[in-house]
Design an enzyme around this catalytic site. Sequence first.
Site, PDB file in Angstrom:
ATOM      1  CE1 TYR A   1     -15.107   5.764 -18.790  1.00 39.03           C
ATOM      2  CE2 TYR A   1     -14.044   6.385 -16.741  1.00 39.03           C
ATOM      3  CZ  TYR A   1     -14.834   5.517 -17.469  1.00 39.03           C
ATOM      4  OH  TYR A   1     -15.356   4.407 -16.867  1.00 39.03           O
TER       5      TYR A   1
ATOM      6  NE  ARG B   1      -2.754   0.417   3.426  1.00 39.22           N
ATOM      7  CZ  ARG B   1      -2.218   1.182   4.380  1.00 39.22           C
ATOM      8  NH1 ARG B   1      -2.040   2.466   4.168  1.00 39.22           N
ATOM      9  NH2 ARG B   1      -1.882   0.673   5.548  1.00 39.22           N
TER      10      ARG B   1
ATOM     11  CG  ASP C   1      -7.466  10.035 -18.821  1.00 40.96           C
ATOM     12  OD1 ASP C   1      -6.717   9.290 -19.481  1.00 40.96           O
ATOM     13  OD2 ASP C   1      -8.514   9.640 -18.272  1.00 40.96           O
TER      14      ASP C   1
ATOM     15  CE  LYS D   1     -10.476   1.254 -20.432  1.00 41.75           C
ATOM     16  NZ  LYS D   1     -10.541   2.085 -19.303  1.00 41.75           N
TER      17      LYS D   1
HETATM   18  C1  LIG Z   1      -9.987   7.852 -20.924  1.00 40.72           C
HETATM   19  C2  LIG Z   1     -10.246   7.004 -19.705  1.00 40.72           C
HETATM   20  N1  LIG Z   1      -9.760   7.393 -18.521  1.00 40.72           N
HETATM   21  C3  LIG Z   1      -9.970   6.682 -17.400  1.00 40.72           C
HETATM   22  C4  LIG Z   1     -10.752   5.541 -17.413  1.00 40.72           C
HETATM   23  C5  LIG Z   1     -10.978   4.798 -16.130  1.00 40.72           C
HETATM   24  O1  LIG Z   1     -10.148   3.686 -16.053  1.00 40.72           O
HETATM   25  P1  LIG Z   1     -10.509   2.352 -15.232  1.00 40.72           P
HETATM   26  O2  LIG Z   1     -11.720   1.758 -15.849  1.00 40.72           O
HETATM   27  O3  LIG Z   1      -9.254   1.533 -15.358  1.00 40.72           O
HETATM   28  O4  LIG Z   1     -10.759   2.778 -13.816  1.00 40.72           O
HETATM   29  C6  LIG Z   1     -11.281   5.087 -18.618  1.00 40.72           C
HETATM   30  C7  LIG Z   1     -12.104   3.870 -18.658  1.00 40.72           C
HETATM   31  O5  LIG Z   1     -12.793   3.583 -19.605  1.00 40.72           O
HETATM   32  C8  LIG Z   1     -11.033   5.855 -19.799  1.00 40.72           C
HETATM   33  O6  LIG Z   1     -11.534   5.490 -20.995  1.00 40.72           O
END
Ligand SMILES: Cc1ncc(COP(=O)(O)O)c(C=O)c1O
Length: 375
Positions: free
Chosen positions: A97, A43, A168, A193
């Site tokens: 997202y 952790r 992101d 991803k």
């Molecule tokens: C652009 C983007 N950021 C963050 C996330 C969140 O990631 P996680 O599903 O691994 O928590 C996603 C999930 O689809 C995403 O497409």
Amino acid sequence: MGKNTQCVHSGTTSDRVTRGINTPIYTSSSFEYLDAPENVYPRYYNTPNQQAVAKKLSALENTESGLLFSSGMAAISTVIFALAGQGDHVIMQRDIYGGTHHFVTAEFERFGIEFTFVSNQVEDFEAAIKSNTQLIYIETPSNPLLVITDIESVSSLAKSRNIPTAIDNTFASPINQNPHDLGIDIIIHSGTKYLGGHSDLCCGAVLSTGELIDRIKTSGANFGGSMNAATCHLLERSLKTLGIRVEKQNQNALSLARHLDDHPRVSKVFYPGLAVHPGFDIAVRQMHGFGGMLSFELDEAQVHPDQFVRGLSLITPALSLGGVETIICAPAVTSHVKISAAERKVLGIADGLFRLSVGIEDVDDIIADIDGALA
Ligand SMILES: Cc1ncc(COP(=O)(O)O)c(C=O)c1O
């Protein structure tokens, strides 16, 4: 080192005992502390497997340090809550997202954090700055409309006002875009991803300066969203092929975007590698490749979306993205389902919009499947 060399070698350690060439999987959650330079504990984000992968990703994003999380949302929420608290203000790009958007609208108010959603234009970011703004957050290319934000303009605005920035970078991956080189402080990935790349793990990553990583790690240890050794091992193995996977996905997506753009039954294509895309010039400047994600709308007078998606055989309608297999989803009922219909309308996410995560298959097979379903 070049990107593919970093993918294979950075951070990876060998097994001193057996002389095996891969980082061993250290399953211990308990580590001796006498004479140790720091307390090691999963952790605390500092086990050998966590560090091996964090080093590889830091090399790829050209940052000093990194942290691994149990999901992309654990990474996003930890970064934001580490930098902003009661009485603070955060500026968020509106096109993001759906899960991040929902996190903002569902949680910020309860924790006393003010927020402003803005467009991808730097003037809007500037107009939204307040004396208590503690973070500017962007996502480019954005999910699902591939909106392109000018990273350098936003980061230099933020620097001139002394406000930390986070991005992101999931859609681009570290192969196609390195925002730290363009002045962004904190890089976030949903490792679920492209980094994982085989649709078989859930994880997140944060890359930044040593100073900011220490700050985020302190909150992160309290929130407890770190990653386990088995997932670290899978992620480390996946990252060795990140470069060649993404390169193939870039090529396939560009061919597919051009094909769909010319198709009489497709009314709109969103892909930053098409010269007609409004963010094309900026994408050329700030990305090394245009990515494997694209979205499109059907001409619904000719094709019913539900019939189209049920007519596919190679391409699976499924959640998530970035894997080796091509998958498709309608964001209105998947990634952006938690956003109200009214807000989706503002964002331009039509019910008939499809988002395609292009895999590494032979592109002719992907095209044949789509053409068959359209026919
Ligand atoms: C652009 C983007 N950021 C963050 C996330 C969140 O990631 P996680 O599903 O691994 O928590 C996603 C999930 O689809 C995403 O497409």
